[in-house]
Structure formats: C-alpha cells, structure tokens
Design a protein around this motif. Structure first.
Motif, mmCIF file in Angstrom:
data_model
loop_
_atom_site.group_PDB
_atom_site.id
_atom_site.type_symbol
_atom_site.label_atom_id
_atom_site.label_comp_id
_atom_site.label_asym_id
_atom_site.label_seq_id
_atom_site.Cartn_x
_atom_site.Cartn_y
_atom_site.Cartn_z
ATOM 1 N N GLU A 144 0.757 -1.060 0.006
ATOM 2 C CA GLU A 144 0.036 -0.174 -0.020
ATOM 3 C C GLU A 144 0.953 1.277 0.273
ATOM 4 O OE1 GLU A 144 -2.611 -0.368 3.300
ATOM 5 O OE2 GLU A 144 -3.811 -2.017 2.201
ATOM 6 N N GLN A 145 1.978 1.281 1.024
ATOM 7 C CA GLN A 145 2.865 2.327 0.818
ATOM 8 C C GLN A 145 3.508 2.548 -0.816
ATOM 9 O OE1 GLN A 145 5.472 0.806 4.194
ATOM 10 N NE2 GLN A 145 5.155 2.908 4.975
ATOM 11 N N PHE A 146 3.992 1.396 -1.327
ATOM 12 C CA PHE A 146 4.453 1.371 -2.734
ATOM 13 C C PHE A 146 3.309 2.216 -3.659
ATOM 14 C CE2 PHE A 146 7.831 -1.139 -1.651
ATOM 15 C CZ PHE A 146 9.002 -0.522 -2.308
ATOM 16 N N GLU A 147 1.891 1.786 -3.534
ATOM 17 C CA GLU A 147 0.771 2.428 -4.244
ATOM 18 C C GLU A 147 0.771 3.792 -3.853
ATOM 19 O OE1 GLU A 147 -1.680 2.161 -7.584
ATOM 20 O OE2 GLU A 147 -0.218 0.950 -6.657
ATOM 21 N N THR A 148 0.896 4.221 -2.920
ATOM 22 C CA THR A 148 0.380 5.615 -2.256
ATOM 23 C C THR A 148 1.726 6.388 -3.058
ATOM 24 O OG1 THR A 148 -0.637 4.963 -0.474
ATOM 25 C CG2 THR A 148 0.345 7.480 -0.559
ATOM 26 N N TYR A 149 2.937 5.607 -2.765
ATOM 27 C CA TYR A 149 4.249 6.646 -3.456
ATOM 28 C C TYR A 149 3.940 6.850 -4.930
ATOM 29 C CZ TYR A 149 9.295 7.418 -4.212
ATOM 30 O OH TYR A 149 10.483 7.827 -4.687
ATOM 31 N N PHE A 150 3.625 5.770 -5.669
ATOM 32 C CA PHE A 150 3.220 6.027 -6.900
ATOM 33 C C PHE A 150 2.340 7.129 -7.113
ATOM 34 C CE2 PHE A 150 0.104 5.058 -10.640
ATOM 35 C CZ PHE A 150 0.960 5.027 -11.558
ATOM 36 N N SER A 151 1.047 6.967 -6.484
ATOM 37 C CA SER A 151 0.063 8.109 -6.701
ATOM 38 C C SER A 151 0.817 9.610 -6.629
ATOM 39 C CB SER A 151 -1.144 7.846 -5.841
ATOM 40 O OG SER A 151 -1.767 6.596 -6.099
ATOM 41 N N LEU A 152 1.397 9.650 -5.544
ATOM 42 C CA LEU A 152 2.146 10.944 -5.044
ATOM 43 C C LEU A 152 2.993 11.356 -6.290
ATOM 44 C CD1 LEU A 152 2.820 10.692 -1.462
ATOM 45 C CD2 LEU A 152 1.124 12.216 -2.574
ATOM 46 N N LEU A 153 3.792 10.564 -6.670
ATOM 47 C CA LEU A 153 4.614 10.752 -7.871
ATOM 48 C C LEU A 153 4.058 11.385 -8.936
ATOM 49 C CD1 LEU A 153 7.698 10.443 -8.470
ATOM 50 C CD2 LEU A 153 7.207 8.163 -9.808
ATOM 51 N N VAL A 154 2.991 10.744 -9.516
ATOM 52 C CA VAL A 154 2.111 10.932 -10.667
ATOM 53 C C VAL A 154 1.728 12.574 -10.394
ATOM 54 C CG1 VAL A 154 0.226 10.483 -12.263
ATOM 55 C CG2 VAL A 154 1.847 8.869 -11.488
ATOM 56 N N GLU A 155 1.060 12.625 -9.075
ATOM 57 C CA GLU A 155 0.271 13.834 -8.713
ATOM 58 C C GLU A 155 1.348 15.188 -9.008
ATOM 59 O OE1 GLU A 155 -1.609 15.872 -5.037
ATOM 60 O OE2 GLU A 155 -1.610 13.565 -5.082
ATOM 61 N N TRP A 156 2.594 15.061 -8.251
ATOM 62 C CA TRP A 156 3.395 15.835 -8.202
ATOM 63 C C TRP A 156 4.215 16.194 -9.579
ATOM 64 C CZ3 TRP A 156 5.795 18.685 -3.697
ATOM 65 C CH2 TRP A 156 4.895 18.868 -2.577
ATOM 66 N N ASN A 157 4.440 15.066 -10.235
ATOM 67 C CA ASN A 157 4.966 15.086 -11.587
ATOM 68 C C ASN A 157 4.153 15.970 -12.396
ATOM 69 O OD1 ASN A 157 7.232 14.072 -12.950
ATOM 70 N ND2 ASN A 157 5.816 13.100 -14.443
ATOM 71 N N GLU A 158 2.970 16.446 -12.274
ATOM 72 C CA GLU A 158 2.084 17.392 -13.052
ATOM 73 C C GLU A 158 2.617 18.786 -12.960
ATOM 74 O OE1 GLU A 158 -2.002 16.573 -12.575
ATOM 75 O OE2 GLU A 158 -2.015 14.517 -13.653
ATOM 76 N N LYS A 159 3.141 18.984 -11.640
ATOM 77 C CA LYS A 159 3.612 20.329 -11.124
ATOM 78 C C LYS A 159 5.002 20.797 -11.308
ATOM 79 C CE LYS A 159 1.697 19.219 -6.989
ATOM 80 N NZ LYS A 159 1.180 19.324 -5.385
ATOM 81 N N MET A 160 5.492 19.612 -11.310
ATOM 82 C CA MET A 160 7.389 19.850 -11.435
ATOM 83 C C MET A 160 7.878 18.442 -12.171
ATOM 84 S SD MET A 160 8.157 19.124 -7.526
ATOM 85 C CE MET A 160 9.926 18.789 -7.536
#
Length: 249
Positions: free
Chosen positions: A25-41
């Motif tokens: 679950e931590q890896f999946e949350t990490y993936f989601s955060l990576l994609v989300e923040w990648n849209e901004k930077m």
C-alpha cells in the motif's frame, strides 16, 4: 493485489524481499504521489504504472543483491531526485535511518510529503549541496551505506558520496549500461578519497532487459580534509589523473 503488484512481488522474491500488505500500500501511495506531483514539477519521465514499478521501485531495491540490509542501520542517498533508491529502500527496510540529500528545494518538499504520507519516520530529507552537507560533522564519515543513482559520472560521484561513508562502510553507485570508461577514469578519485573498488555486479531488469550495474566501493579510512572541494567544483573539474584532465567528460 492486482497484476502489477503480483509481478512486483514475484520479482522482489528473487531479491529475497517479501513485502507486507501495508508495504504494498505504501508503494501504491508513493506511485500516486509521484504522478500527482509530476504534473506540477519535473520528477520523472516515467509515469506508466508498470514501468514505475519496474524501472524505479524494483530497480531501487536491487541494492539488496549486494547489501545485507539486515546488517545495515544507516543510509544516505545523494542527489535522490524523486526518492530513488532511498524511498523504496525505506519502505522495504523500515528499520533503516535514511538521509536524503538534494539541492532542489521543490524535490525536498515532495520527499517530505512522501515521508509524511507513508509514515516513514526514519527518513530525513535535507536540502543542500552534497559538497556542503559532507562538511558537517553530523554527516561526514557517518553512514554505513551511501548510494547515488544516475546522478553524474563516477569520478564526480566519488567526491560527492565517499565523504559521507564511514570507515568500513560502502558506497554503491547505481549505473546503467557500459561503464568501462567510467571505471577506468574513476580509479584516481577512488584512491584520493580513501576508497577501494570491491566489485561490480551486473544485472538486467527482469521484464525490459535493460542493463544495470552496481559498483561497490569500500571506504578504507576517514575522508582527507581536502575533500570534497567547494560546491560545483567536482562537476566542473572531476578528480582524474592530470594526463586525462583535458578529455571530454
């Protein structure tokens, strides 16, 4: 557990790593955060889920092939970018005290968010240049394992990373394909920084087949006072033999 996580779990089993449901679950949350923040930077050019799991998560954890993390308590990741390999290692080995050093404040804010959301209490992101942080008593000659992934040529990485490694510890450089030229070029800096090349582990990503190399450099004694040089100097003027100083690096 879906197909991507199942494949990830099977691949990690070959590295001797077994993850709990919470860690997945931590890896999946990490993936989601990576994609989300990648849209901004700009964090990564790889955002497809399966590719992130293999090229970032699995690739980061290949360090377990050459390091027994059950025997390691501290790790520093130099120029971590989006948190590779440090965050995957912190998830898989929660006992680790992990220090992440990066010169870009935006990336540090992202890593602080990841550490908070994933409840990674042992992770400490630090904003600063490696050359400056390595001069601080709290970090100089302090870490069991120091690593860097796709940051710079090895002759540069040695000066950025070896000052953080404690005597008896190891610097593991994570590299891609052909490294023969870099290895030859880096012998001078390894010697100057009191290191010793132990071995080179070659492997391939299991699905894609891309080549990877892990270079293990042992720290034989404390960092000489001269190093690291001032911020920016190692990249502009790498530690190489004077006879090859003029070559294109």
């Amino acid at each position: 557990m879906d197909a991507t996580q199942q494949l990830f779990t099977e691949q990690l089993a070959m590295l001797g790593i077994a993850l709990s449901e919470q860690q997945l679950e931590q890896f999946e949350t990490y993936f989601s955060l990576l994609v989300e923040w990648n849209e901004k930077m700009n964090l990564t050019g790889i955002t497809e889920r399966g590719a992130v799991y293999e090229k970032h998560f699995y690739d980061s954890l290949t360090l377990a092939k050459v390091v027994d993390f059950n025997e390691v308590s501290s790790l520093a990741d130099i120029g971590s970018g989006a948190g590779f390999p440090s965050i995957p290692l912190a998830i898989a080995f929660p006992h680790l005290k992990v220090t992440i050093i990066d010169s870009l404040a935006k990336r540090i804010r992202f890593l602080e968010e990841v550490a908070s959301r994933l409840a990674l209490a042992g992770v400490s992101p630090i904003h600063g240049r490696a050359e400056d942080v390595a001069r601080l008593k709290a970090h100089r000659d302090q870490y069991d394992i120091v690593t860097a992934r796709a940051v710079a040529r090895l002759a540069v990485l040695n000066e950025l990373c070896l000052p953080f490694v404690k005597a008896g510890g190891t610097f593991v450089a994570m590299k891609g394909t052909d490294i023969s030229e870099e290895l030859s070029e880096s012998k001078y800096s390894i010697d100057k920084l009191n290191g010793s090349l132990v071995r080179v582990e070659q492997m391939q990503l299991p699905s894609e087949g891309a080549d990877r190399h892990l270079l293990l450099i042992a720290k034989t004694s404390a960092t000489p006072p001269t190093y690291p040089r001032k911020a920016g100097v190692p990249l502009k003027s790498p530690l190489v033999k004077p006879s090859v100083q003029g070559l294109s690096l």
